[in-house]
Motif scaffolding. Structure first.
Motif, mmCIF file in Angstrom:
data_model
loop_
_atom_site.group_PDB
_atom_site.id
_atom_site.type_symbol
_atom_site.label_atom_id
_atom_site.label_comp_id
_atom_site.label_asym_id
_atom_site.label_seq_id
_atom_site.Cartn_x
_atom_site.Cartn_y
_atom_site.Cartn_z
ATOM 1 N N GLY A 191 -13.426 -1.102 -1.909
ATOM 2 C CA GLY A 191 -13.174 -1.036 -3.337
ATOM 3 C C GLY A 191 -11.759 -1.461 -3.687
ATOM 4 N N MET A 192 -10.810 -1.007 -2.884
ATOM 5 C CA MET A 192 -9.412 -1.386 -3.119
ATOM 6 C C MET A 192 -9.160 -2.838 -2.731
ATOM 7 N N ARG A 193 -9.681 -3.227 -1.597
ATOM 8 C CA ARG A 193 -9.429 -4.578 -1.083
ATOM 9 C C ARG A 193 -9.973 -5.666 -2.012
ATOM 10 N N PHE A 194 -11.137 -5.413 -2.601
ATOM 11 C CA PHE A 194 -11.785 -6.419 -3.445
ATOM 12 C C PHE A 194 -11.678 -6.090 -4.934
ATOM 13 N N ASN A 195 -10.851 -5.093 -5.264
ATOM 14 C CA ASN A 195 -10.562 -4.738 -6.650
ATOM 15 C C ASN A 195 -11.838 -4.499 -7.457
#
Length: 61
Positions: free
Chosen positions: A37-41
């Motif tokens: 979720g964080m890595r791919f925004n």
């Protein structure tokens, strides 16, 4: 330089990332979901959709 991608492409990439890393860390699905979720925004809605998808596939096995 960053490239703008459609959100659906980011969700597909996040799903592929989780699937690839699940083999290495089979017990850490929630952690992988957070990382993806964080890595791919991803938006909260997209993250929840991925979580539901992987929880469903987990229960199917």
């Amino acid at each position: 330089m960053t490239t703008i991608m459609p959100q659906s492409e980011l969700v597909r990439k996040a799903a592929a990332y989780i699937e690839e890393h699940r083999k290495e860390y089979p017990k850490n699905l929630n952690k992988l979901l957070d990382k993806a979720g964080m890595r791919f925004n991803l938006s909260p809605k997209e993250a929840e959709m991925l979580k539901d998808f992987f929880k469903q596939s987990e229960s199917d096995h």
